[in-house]
Design an enzyme around this catalytic site. Structure first.
Site, PDB file in Angstrom:
ATOM      1  N   LEU A   8       0.817  -1.231  -0.153  1.00 32.11           N
ATOM      2  CA  LEU A   8      -0.102  -0.268  -0.020  1.00 32.11           C
ATOM      3  C   LEU A   8       0.882   1.365  -0.003  1.00 32.11           C
ATOM      4  O   LEU A   8       1.658   1.471   0.781  1.00 32.11           O
ATOM      5  CB  LEU A   8      -0.761  -0.093   1.191  1.00 32.11           C
ATOM      6  CG  LEU A   8      -1.778  -1.175   1.376  1.00 32.11           C
ATOM      7  CD1 LEU A   8      -2.513  -1.234   2.534  1.00 32.11           C
ATOM      8  CD2 LEU A   8      -2.719  -1.478   0.037  1.00 32.11           C
ATOM      9  N   ALA A  10      -0.549   4.510  -1.445  1.00 31.02           N
ATOM     10  CA  ALA A  10      -1.372   5.455  -2.185  1.00 31.02           C
ATOM     11  C   ALA A  10      -1.440   6.856  -1.135  1.00 31.02           C
ATOM     12  O   ALA A  10      -1.836   7.940  -1.930  1.00 31.02           O
ATOM     13  CB  ALA A  10      -2.661   4.804  -2.440  1.00 31.02           C
ATOM     14  N   ARG A  15       1.617  14.717   6.952  1.00 33.22           N
ATOM     15  CA  ARG A  15       2.656  14.965   8.119  1.00 33.22           C
ATOM     16  C   ARG A  15       3.876  14.853   7.851  1.00 33.22           C
ATOM     17  O   ARG A  15       4.704  15.492   8.754  1.00 33.22           O
ATOM     18  CB  ARG A  15       2.297  13.891   9.235  1.00 33.22           C
ATOM     19  CG  ARG A  15       0.914  14.309  10.099  1.00 33.22           C
ATOM     20  CD  ARG A  15       0.839  13.429  11.265  1.00 33.22           C
ATOM     21  NE  ARG A  15       0.456  11.964  10.783  1.00 33.22           N
ATOM     22  CZ  ARG A  15       0.544  10.995  11.554  1.00 33.22           C
ATOM     23  NH1 ARG A  15       0.760  11.180  12.746  1.00 33.22           N
ATOM     24  NH2 ARG A  15      -0.080   9.881  11.195  1.00 33.22           N
ATOM     25  N   GLU A 154      -9.082   1.370  15.816  1.00 34.70           N
ATOM     26  CA  GLU A 154      -8.223   2.154  15.463  1.00 34.70           C
ATOM     27  C   GLU A 154      -8.346   3.326  16.637  1.00 34.70           C
ATOM     28  O   GLU A 154      -9.265   3.474  17.428  1.00 34.70           O
ATOM     29  CB  GLU A 154      -8.620   3.266  14.081  1.00 34.70           C
ATOM     30  CG  GLU A 154      -8.511   2.191  12.909  1.00 34.70           C
ATOM     31  CD  GLU A 154      -6.896   1.762  12.655  1.00 34.70           C
ATOM     32  OE1 GLU A 154      -6.107   2.679  12.785  1.00 34.70           O
ATOM     33  OE2 GLU A 154      -6.931   0.491  12.472  1.00 34.70           O
ATOM     34  N   ASN A 169      -1.608  -3.166  16.238  1.00 29.98           N
ATOM     35  CA  ASN A 169      -1.251  -3.727  14.990  1.00 29.98           C
ATOM     36  C   ASN A 169      -0.096  -3.015  14.247  1.00 29.98           C
ATOM     37  O   ASN A 169      -0.016  -1.698  13.847  1.00 29.98           O
ATOM     38  CB  ASN A 169      -2.685  -3.456  14.060  1.00 29.98           C
ATOM     39  CG  ASN A 169      -2.733  -3.807  12.736  1.00 29.98           C
ATOM     40  OD1 ASN A 169      -2.031  -4.707  12.336  1.00 29.98           O
ATOM     41  ND2 ASN A 169      -3.469  -3.200  11.883  1.00 29.98           N
ATOM     42  N   ASN A 226       5.399   8.488   9.352  1.00 28.29           N
ATOM     43  CA  ASN A 226       4.129   9.375   9.232  1.00 28.29           C
ATOM     44  C   ASN A 226       4.927  10.877   9.256  1.00 28.29           C
ATOM     45  O   ASN A 226       4.191  11.598   8.786  1.00 28.29           O
ATOM     46  CB  ASN A 226       2.990   9.124  10.236  1.00 28.29           C
ATOM     47  CG  ASN A 226       2.583   7.848  10.066  1.00 28.29           C
ATOM     48  OD1 ASN A 226       2.444   7.404   8.998  1.00 28.29           O
ATOM     49  ND2 ASN A 226       2.178   7.367  11.151  1.00 28.29           N
ATOM     50  N   ALA A 421      60.997  24.683 -10.539  1.00 28.44           N
ATOM     51  CA  ALA A 421      59.872  25.204  -9.684  1.00 28.44           C
ATOM     52  C   ALA A 421      59.408  26.517 -10.275  1.00 28.44           C
ATOM     53  O   ALA A 421      59.925  27.192 -10.848  1.00 28.44           O
ATOM     54  CB  ALA A 421      60.530  25.668  -8.294  1.00 28.44           C
TER      55      ALA A 421
HETATM   56  C1  UD1 Z   1      -2.965   1.583   9.744  1.00 33.83           C
HETATM   57  C2  UD1 Z   1      -3.598   0.724  10.266  1.00 33.83           C
HETATM   58  C3  UD1 Z   1      -3.365   0.620  11.562  1.00 33.83           C
HETATM   59  C4  UD1 Z   1      -2.173   0.086  11.802  1.00 33.83           C
HETATM   60  C5  UD1 Z   1      -1.017   1.050  11.072  1.00 33.83           C
HETATM   61  C6  UD1 Z   1       0.245   0.540  11.407  1.00 33.83           C
HETATM   62  C7  UD1 Z   1      -5.952   0.723   9.259  1.00 33.83           C
HETATM   63  C8  UD1 Z   1      -7.075   1.217   9.184  1.00 33.83           C
HETATM   64  N1  UD1 Z   1      -5.051   0.876  10.032  1.00 33.83           N
HETATM   65  O1  UD1 Z   1      -3.230   2.882  10.288  1.00 33.83           O
HETATM   66  O2  UD1 Z   1      -4.187  -0.303  12.341  1.00 33.83           O
HETATM   67  O3  UD1 Z   1      -1.619   0.057  13.349  1.00 33.83           O
HETATM   68  O4  UD1 Z   1      -1.436   1.236   9.871  1.00 33.83           O
HETATM   69  O5  UD1 Z   1       1.035   1.468  10.468  1.00 33.83           O
HETATM   70  O6  UD1 Z   1      -5.484   0.108   8.099  1.00 33.83           O
HETATM   71  N2  UD1 Z   1      -3.127   3.639   1.969  1.00 33.83           N
HETATM   72  C9  UD1 Z   1      -3.575   3.451   0.787  1.00 33.83           C
HETATM   73  N3  UD1 Z   1      -4.762   4.046   0.423  1.00 33.83           N
HETATM   74  C10 UD1 Z   1      -5.560   4.607   1.427  1.00 33.83           C
HETATM   75  C11 UD1 Z   1      -5.241   4.778   2.627  1.00 33.83           C
HETATM   76  C12 UD1 Z   1      -3.918   4.364   2.970  1.00 33.83           C
HETATM   77  O7  UD1 Z   1      -2.793   3.116   0.036  1.00 33.83           O
HETATM   78  O8  UD1 Z   1      -6.702   4.829   0.921  1.00 33.83           O
HETATM   79  C13 UD1 Z   1      -1.865   3.343   2.326  1.00 33.83           C
HETATM   80  C14 UD1 Z   1      -0.942   4.301   3.118  1.00 33.83           C
HETATM   81  O9  UD1 Z   1      -0.332   5.012   1.738  1.00 33.83           O
HETATM   82  C15 UD1 Z   1      -0.155   3.587   3.901  1.00 33.83           C
HETATM   83  C16 UD1 Z   1      -0.885   2.368   4.331  1.00 33.83           C
HETATM   84  O10 UD1 Z   1      -1.804   2.258   3.347  1.00 33.83           O
HETATM   85  O11 UD1 Z   1       1.150   3.052   3.310  1.00 33.83           O
HETATM   86  C17 UD1 Z   1      -1.266   2.611   5.788  1.00 33.83           C
HETATM   87  O12 UD1 Z   1      -2.130   3.788   5.745  1.00 33.83           O
HETATM   88  P1  UD1 Z   1      -2.178   4.801   6.700  1.00 33.83           P
HETATM   89  O13 UD1 Z   1      -3.192   6.000   6.557  1.00 33.83           O
HETATM   90  O14 UD1 Z   1      -0.761   5.268   7.098  1.00 33.83           O
HETATM   91  O15 UD1 Z   1      -2.849   3.880   7.993  1.00 33.83           O
HETATM   92  P2  UD1 Z   1      -2.527   4.361   9.821  1.00 33.83           P
HETATM   93  O16 UD1 Z   1      -3.279   5.395  10.159  1.00 33.83           O
HETATM   94  O17 UD1 Z   1      -1.130   4.471   9.835  1.00 33.83           O
HETATM   95 CA    CA Z   2       0.989   4.758   8.534  1.00 32.99          CA
END
Ligand code: UD1
Ligand code: CA
Length: 449
Positions: A8, A10, A15, A154, A169, A226, A421
């Site tokens: 993932l 996207a 931050r 969450e 998690n 983050n 030199a």
């Molecule tokens: C997520 C988990 C959380 C975990 C944490 C660990 C969920 C709902 N929560 O939270 O339980 O403790 O990761 O790091 O999954 N992303 C996409 N598309 C989206 C949203 C996110 O590709 O629509 C990707 C982000 O780029 C990132 C990853 O998914 O690489 C995690 O997303 P992020 O928003 O960072 O989730 P957290 O709030 O950190």
């Molecule tokens: Ca994250």
């Protein structure tokens, strides 16, 4: 039974406060996403599918063909992101590993453990947790009376009591593929208006299935990035991991905390790396070298038993037994043969120094070839540039270039010749000949040395 992976990537990474997409920020010289790719690729032996969105084109350009891409047009949460990969992966694999591009320290070993646990599992998924004093906003793990995982909550949805839960998690999972594709379509919309991948846990448990969880021992692996503060933590964690691996292979580091080594660097046994040294890019260092303190070496190949003190080297090649510094600089195309000595305040670019050449002090050598055993006096300059073009200087073997000689290229200095030199040499000097003055004249034949 194939295993594929989804990374993932996207999310926007607001931050980070950056023009650069979060997952392209480097950790030990490689974009964060590179680390995630390496781990997923090695754990599954398949090209990962990467879900991109924010900065999609930049991410795609950086990753190239190490991944297959799916674009998530609207960021509707981690569950939605995985669903976007469904049409690419459905029917392809029995298991799907899911991880995030912003967790660069998760290892291949850990991901492999998720896969092997899930393969042996009758339930639909295996996830990764960690017990942490600082929960860093991660989802909290709810366990039932039998000790099994019941749900992931969450942080925003937690009561104060739930917030105190230390098990969180990590955000990496292995799913049985068929179950996953079906479950994704049943994830409820969260209060935040997103589809959480983490809600698959409750879906499984509600259907009477058991969710396996592996608990990580090494908190460093769970560093998710983050913010820039997290980025510096990831950098320190990766640096320490890379340095430990080199030390275990027989390299001495006086102060690993101030030793910065890129992911692709190789170092030979019994080399000593002193503090404040940066080894970057495609650098290879031989055995028994002393490198640093205070040196920056990028894309160089260095032989055995070399000594490099407080110097900056880029795209250069050093054979064995070269010593240089303090304060020497090698630029692109510098080639120092065996036993070359280069002292302080010298610069070499696009030049080849033969075996045993000595260039002790304050010299610039560019676009030159220097024969074996030649001595370059203090302050010697190859005047290789006339404002438009670069010209070559050819110096023979066993030549003695006097202090402060200006060698105005194009120029040829014969074997065993000598300059006085301060000579400004504008015409070729024959072998065994002494040239002096400005402009330099050849004044006599030398006794052959
Ligand atoms: C997520 C988990 C959380 C975990 C944490 C660990 C969920 C709902 N929560 O939270 O339980 O403790 O990761 O790091 O999954 N992303 C996409 N598309 C989206 C949203 C996110 O590709 O629509 C990707 C982000 O780029 C990132 C990853 O998914 O690489 C995690 O997303 P992020 O928003 O960072 O989730 P957290 O709030 O950190
Ligand atoms: Ca994250």
């Amino acid at each position: 039974m194939k295993i594929t992976s989804i990374i993932l990537a996207a999310g926007q990474g607001t931050r980070m406060k950056s023009e650069l997409p979060k997952v392209l920020h480097p950790v030990c010289g490689k974009p964060m996403v590179w680390h995630a790719l390496q781990a997923a690729q090695s754990a599954t032996s398949e090209k990962p599918v990467m879900v991109i969105g924010h900065g999609a084109e930049q991410v795609r350009d950086s990753v190239g063909d190490s991944a297959r891409f799916v674009v998530q047009e609207e960021r509707l949460g981690t569950g939605h992101a995985v669903q976007e990969a469904e049409s690419t992966l459905k029917g392809e694999a029995a298991f799907v590993l899911v991880s995030s591009a912003d967790m660069p320290l998760l290892t291949e070993d850990t991901l492999s453990k998720l896969v092997s646990t899930q393969k042996a599992n009758t339930g639909p998924m295996t996830m990764l947790t960690i017990i942490a004093d600082d929960q860093r906003g991660f989802g909290r793990i709810m366990r039932g009376e039998d000790g099994g995982v019941r749900a992931i909550l969450e942080e925003a949805d937690c009561t104060e009591e739930q917030k105190a839960i230390k098990e969180v998690n990590v955000g990496a999972y292995c799913f049985s593929a068929d179950w996953l594709w079906d479950a994704l379509s049943r994830i409820p919309l969260s209060a935040k208006g997103e589809y959480y991948l983490t809600d698959t846990v409750a879906l499984a448990v509600d259907a009477g299935m058991r969710v396996e969880a592996i608990t990580l021992d090494d908190a460093v692996e769970a560093i998710g990035v983050n913010s820039r503060i997290h980025l510096s933590e990831a950098e320190a964690g990766m640096r320490s991991r890379v340095n430990r691996a080199h030390m275990l292979k027989g390299i001495t580091m006086i102060d690993p905390a101030s030793t910065y080594i890129g992911m692709d660097v190789e170092i030979g046994q019994d080399s000593v790396i002193h503090p404040n040294t940066f080894l970057r890019g495609e650098t290879k260092i031989g055995a028994g070298c002393e490198i640093g303190p205070n040196s920056i070496i990028t894309d160089c190949t260095i032989g055995d038993r070399c000594e490099i003190l407080s110097s900056v080297l880029e795209k250069a090649i050093l054979e064995d037994d070269v010593d240089m510094g303090p304060f020497a600089r090698l630029r692109k195309g510098a080639y120092l043969s065996k036993g070359v000595h280069m002292g302080n305040f010298g610069e070499v670019k696009d030049s080849r120094l033969g075996e045993g050449v000595k260039m002790g002090h304050f010299s610039y050598v560019g676009n030159a070839t220097i024969g074996a055993e030649t001595n370059i006096g203090a302050g010697t300059i190859t005047c290789n540039y006339d404002g438009k073009n670069k010209y070559h200087t050819e110096i023979g073997e066993k030549v003695f270039i006097g202090s402060d000689t200006m060698l105005v290229a194009p120029l040829n200095i014969g074997d065993r010749a000598s300059t006085g030199a301060g000579a400004v040499v504008t015409k070729d000097v024959k072998e065994d000949t002494l040239a002096v003055g400005m402009p330099a004249r050849s004044i006599r034949k030398l006794n052959q040395r």
